[in-house]
Design a protein around this motif. Sequence first.
Motif, PDB file in Angstrom:
ATOM      1  N   GLY A   1       0.711  -0.592   0.451  1.00 51.49           N
ATOM      2  CA  GLY A   1       0.300  -0.102  -0.262  1.00 51.49           C
ATOM      3  C   GLY A   1       0.899   1.204   0.243  1.00 51.49           C
ATOM      4  O   GLY A   1       0.092   2.376   0.094  1.00 51.49           O
ATOM      5  N   HIS A   2       2.202   1.242  -0.049  1.00 52.26           N
ATOM      6  CA  HIS A   2       3.007   2.616   0.276  1.00 52.26           C
ATOM      7  C   HIS A   2       3.803   2.585  -1.288  1.00 52.26           C
ATOM      8  O   HIS A   2       4.233   1.738  -2.045  1.00 52.26           O
TER       9      HIS A   2
ATOM     10  N   SER B   1       4.730  15.460  -3.168  1.00 52.07           N
ATOM     11  CA  SER B   1       3.342  15.832  -2.557  1.00 52.07           C
ATOM     12  C   SER B   1       3.196  17.232  -3.613  1.00 52.07           C
ATOM     13  O   SER B   1       4.199  17.986  -3.117  1.00 52.07           O
TER      14      SER B   1
ATOM     15  N   GLY C   1      -5.568   4.443  -3.487  1.00 51.27           N
ATOM     16  CA  GLY C   1      -5.179   4.691  -1.978  1.00 51.27           C
ATOM     17  C   GLY C   1      -3.746   4.711  -1.229  1.00 51.27           C
ATOM     18  O   GLY C   1      -3.648   3.891  -0.432  1.00 51.27           O
ATOM     19  N   THR C   2      -3.027   4.422  -2.712  1.00 53.28           N
ATOM     20  CA  THR C   2      -1.283   4.904  -2.439  1.00 53.28           C
ATOM     21  C   THR C   2      -0.891   5.717  -1.953  1.00 53.28           C
ATOM     22  O   THR C   2      -1.071   6.559  -1.866  1.00 53.28           O
ATOM     23  N   LEU C   3      -0.285   5.217  -0.098  1.00 50.95           N
ATOM     24  CA  LEU C   3       0.532   5.928   0.563  1.00 50.95           C
ATOM     25  C   LEU C   3       1.650   6.490  -0.204  1.00 50.95           C
ATOM     26  O   LEU C   3       2.841   6.047  -0.839  1.00 50.95           O
TER      27      LEU C   3
ATOM     28  N   ALA D   1      -2.181  10.341   0.031  1.00 49.02           N
ATOM     29  CA  ALA D   1      -2.780   9.579  -0.916  1.00 49.02           C
ATOM     30  C   ALA D   1      -2.380   9.768  -2.003  1.00 49.02           C
ATOM     31  O   ALA D   1      -2.668  10.530  -1.969  1.00 49.02           O
TER      32      ALA D   1
ATOM     33  N   SER E   1      -5.371  11.889  -3.023  1.00 46.19           N
ATOM     34  CA  SER E   1      -5.266  13.270  -3.025  1.00 46.19           C
ATOM     35  C   SER E   1      -3.662  14.587  -4.339  1.00 46.19           C
ATOM     36  O   SER E   1      -4.593  15.053  -4.777  1.00 46.19           O
TER      37      SER E   1
END
Length: 254
Positions: free
Chosen positions: A120-121, A130, A157-159, A205, A208
């Motif tokens: 998930g990362h 970002s 949803g990947t961080l 995320a 975002s």
Amino acid sequence: MRLQPLPAFEDNYIWTLSDADGHAVVVDPGEAGPVLAAADAGLRPAALLLTHHHDDHIGGVDALLARWPGLPVFAPDDARISQATARVGDGDTVETGGWRLEVLAVPGHTRSHIAFHGHGHLFSGDALFSLGCGRMFEGTAPQMLDSLDRMAALPPGTLVCCGHEYSRANAAFARAVDPDNAALRRREQEILDMRSISRPTLPVALASELACNPFLRVDEAAVRAAVERHAGTVLADRVDVFAALRRWKDGFRA
């Protein structure tokens, strides 16, 4: 698994992803001190993952290997990273301990830059920030845009775990490009609130970033129009839009 950013230098993050026993993969240790301090608190490095050759991402490797001889070092195929024990490239999988991460080639910032995606990362190094992206020191605009497209296609949803705390400065530029973006305004306020109490603005995320990061939004009409106004010309395609956007950011002062 527990994710922890270890602050380094003025604005770097060394990322650790650890299991219940404290064993951890350590991403881009530009200096050894923060990792050694974390080890004193229970962190047990299991492997080092390196995204690119810049010293602020690999400068601590030798000292960590002196402390933990035989520690695996996964790195891109680049002779400038001499400490690698395993060279990995696009489509490879890093499997060590309980971790399984996919390797993505994301050239642009450097010619051999890679990212690691798993659990998930996304450990994006200096390719994706970002609300921004890395400068193109060795790559071309088509390469960099393709790299961003590849990361943008990951699950929303990947961080995103990037290598620097650049979010506040990037937000100022993003707002200059896309001032009517409500999601961006909310994200900027979140960033300002976090930094006011010295909290990391990361991870974030991917969803975002897709809504807010102008470098992932070069196909949006508002972004393209802003870039063309700044460039003073009609741009032929999305690569030209990206290249002009990157040049704008290179010279931007808030």
